[in-house]
Design a protein around this motif. Structure first.
Motif, short mmCIF file in Angstrom:
data_model
loop_
_atom_site.label_atom_id
_atom_site.label_comp_id
_atom_site.label_asym_id
_atom_site.label_seq_id
_atom_site.Cartn_x
_atom_site.Cartn_y
_atom_site.Cartn_z
N VAL A 1 -10.38 -0.83 20.18
CA VAL A 1 -9.29 -0.35 21.03
C VAL A 1 -8.00 -0.39 20.23
CG1 VAL A 1 -10.37 -1.09 23.19
CG2 VAL A 1 -8.90 -2.68 21.93
N ASP A 2 -6.95 0.26 20.76
CA ASP A 2 -5.65 0.21 20.09
C ASP A 2 -4.83 -0.96 20.64
OD1 ASP A 2 -4.75 1.00 22.59
OD2 ASP A 2 -4.61 3.11 22.03
N ASP A 3 -3.60 -1.08 20.10
CA ASP A 3 -2.74 -2.21 20.49
C ASP A 3 -2.43 -2.21 21.99
OD1 ASP A 3 -2.69 -3.14 17.94
OD2 ASP A 3 -0.77 -2.21 17.40
N GLU A 4 -2.16 -1.04 22.54
CA GLU A 4 -1.80 -0.96 23.95
C GLU A 4 -2.95 -1.39 24.85
OE1 GLU A 4 -0.17 2.34 27.21
OE2 GLU A 4 -0.40 2.87 25.09
N ASP A 5 -4.16 -0.90 24.55
CA ASP A 5 -5.32 -1.28 25.35
C ASP A 5 -5.63 -2.76 25.22
OD1 ASP A 5 -5.70 1.25 26.34
OD2 ASP A 5 -7.15 1.84 24.79
N LEU A 6 -5.52 -3.29 24.02
CA LEU A 6 -5.81 -4.71 23.81
C LEU A 6 -4.82 -5.58 24.59
CD1 LEU A 6 -7.46 -6.89 22.45
CD2 LEU A 6 -5.91 -6.77 20.48
N THR A 7 -3.55 -5.19 24.58
CA THR A 7 -2.54 -5.94 25.32
C THR A 7 -2.85 -5.95 26.81
OG1 THR A 7 -0.83 -5.39 23.68
CG2 THR A 7 -0.08 -6.11 25.86
N GLU A 8 -3.24 -4.78 27.33
CA GLU A 8 -3.59 -4.68 28.75
C GLU A 8 -4.82 -5.54 29.08
OE1 GLU A 8 -5.01 -1.30 32.01
OE2 GLU A 8 -4.18 -0.69 30.06
#
Length: 490
Positions: free
Chosen positions: A246-253
């Motif tokens: 996943v990308d940074d945004e998905d991982l943060t979510e």
């Protein structure tokens, strides 16, 4: 039927904890009763109690015998179907109006609060905190009809800690109960479907996964994150991104979703200390290959009647009221000790017969549980069914396969197709489960095929009964199982 006789019968159905509480209250109420510190063996103690409790009225009749009757038949008849009208706490009834009104009001030795309201306790009306153990047990009764699966479920619930985690190995439970690990896992899956979400998990990752599944947010990326949750603890986000794809945004979510979950779902319930079950009877293997059945001496109240104190005080009685009070205290004290003695003997007699009947279960496991009912035990030991019913209520037996309530050993029966011994319903359910677990994905067993296989093995059972048992175990129909297994092979 006298109030003393009713109270003696009522003592039969009390649990060991309730009995100790009751005896403590009697020790406070009756000055002629005292706690015994003697450490004699169980057999000697029972003999001593019988001697101490002996009185002209008691020596000539058993406690289940009414005055002037040669046997307890009249009492047995009264206790058969109208027992709800016998006990004082049930309140006035048509039958109860014939009893001593003072005893029903709690004014005699039989206890209960004072009707005058002096012992009125507001704390009795305050609701206690619901424990996690009780919460899960209530859901188990509603979710599982099969007594065998329910027994296994209760065993697992007892191993759940305060945080809500299941701290026990499936293979250990399977070996102790004599069932397959698959059956244990089946019950664990049922427990994990209970509220609150995440309960009965074996570790943190599984606890969080159960909660995510409840929210319909458990996808492959989340699964990868939970499989590597130690990286999240170390804040190794680059490695987590690669593993989860996943990308940074998905991982943060995803991390925010994880942090919003409850890692200790059991903490939402009362933190009162859960008292472990203390067995009333202990069963151990005997040297001759049989079983030794003995009472747990730790659960037997030790009380004596202080005859010396009675003799000394009765000499100083000033009037008839004091003499009557002392006489009543002596009578009720003698009767209590006699009743406790008879209660212990009755529990031992019933337990010994249960062990004799269920020898195969203790030796080989749950599949060999024999069909057994109250009448079968009552006829062998010469007691009424209602007496056996009371003895098996709230009483526990410690065996090499765990601690079980006595009532769990009573199961319905299914006839043998060959005219031999009947089979217990629980053992038949177990056979059905084993057959379905072992079926070939290309040759799924229909209910009719199961019926035929069972009849070939000596079990005479109807197709609708097989379907009922299968549905109770949450096993899909043959059509659904065929689709599921073919999808797994695809």
């Amino acid at each position: 039927m006298t109030p003393q006789l009713m109270q003696a019968i009522k003592l039969l159905q009390l649990s060991n904890m309730d009995l100790l509480s009751y005896v403590d209250s009697e020790l406070e109420r009756n000055p002629l009763l005292e706690s015994s510190e003697a450490q004699d063996s169980a057999a000697n103690e029972l003999d001593d109690r019988a001697e101490i409790a002996a009185s002209p009225a008691a020596e000539s009749a058993d406690w289940l015998t009414t005055d002037g009757a040669p046997s307890g038949e009249s009492v047995n008849n009264a206790l058969d179907t109208e027992i709800d009208n016998v006990f004082p706490e049930d309140g006035p009834t048509e039958r109860g109006t014939e009893l001593d009104a003072g005893a029903l009001a709690g004014e005699s030795w039989s206890g209960g609060g004072s009707s005058s309201g002096e012992d009125y306790n507001l704390e009795a009306f305050v609701a206690g905190e619901l424990s996690l153990h009780d919460h899960l047990s209530e859901q188990l009764v509603l979710a599982v009809a099969d007594p065998i699966l329910r027994l296994i479920g209760q065993d697992l619930i007892d191993a759940v800690d305060e945080a809500g985690y299941l701290r026990i190995e499936a293979d250990q439970v399977a070996e102790r109960l004599g069932v397959s690990v698959d059956v244990i896992e089946q019950v664990v899956s049922i427990l994990q479907s209970f509220e609150p979400a995440g309960i009965c998990a074996r570790n943190l990752a599984e606890c969080l996964a159960l909660q995510l599944k409840e929210k319909n947010r458990f996808d492959p990326a989340m699964a990868a994150l939970l499989d590597n949750i130690e990286l999240l603890a170390r804040r190794d986000l680059p490695q987590l991104r690669r593993l989860c794809k996943v990308d940074d945004e998905d991982l943060t979510e995803m991390i925010h979703e994880i942090l919003a979950l409850n890692p200790k779902p059991g903490n939402a319930f009362g933190h009162t200390v859960v008292q472990p079950v203390v067995p009333d009877v202990i069963v151990t293997p005997a040297s001759d290959g049989g079983w030794t059945v003995e009472l747990n001496s730790e659960t037997l109240p030790r009380v004596l009647v202080n005859q010396s104190y009675y003799a000394a005080v009765s000499k100083t009685a000033r009037d008839d009221t004091e003499k009557a009070y002392l006489s009543e205290c002596l009578q009720t004290a003698n009767w209590l000790v006699k009743s406790l003695d008879q209660r212990a003997r009755t529990i031992l007699k019933v337990s010994s017969e249960i062990v004799r009947q269920q020898d195969a279960f203790l030796t080989y496991g749950v599949e060999y549980l024999r069909p057994l009912n109250l009448r079968m035990v009552a006829e062998v030991i010469g007691m009424h069914e209602s007496t056996v019913s009371r003895v098996t209520s709230n009483k526990y037996m410690a065996t090499s396969r765990g601690i079980f309530e006595l009532k769990y050993f009573f199961t319905s029966s299914i006839a043998s197709s060959e005219g031999g011994d009947a089979h217990s319903a629980e053992s038949v359910r177990h056979k059905i489960k084993q057959m379905i677990d072992a079926e070939d994905p290309n040759d799924i067993l229909s209910d009719d095929a199961i019926v035929k296989a069972l009849k070939d093995s000596g079990v005479d059972i109807a197709r609708r009964t097989v379907a009922k048992y299968r549905e109770a175990m949450r096993i899909a129909s043959s059509v659904q199982r065929r689709r599921q297994k073919q999808a797994m092979l695809a």
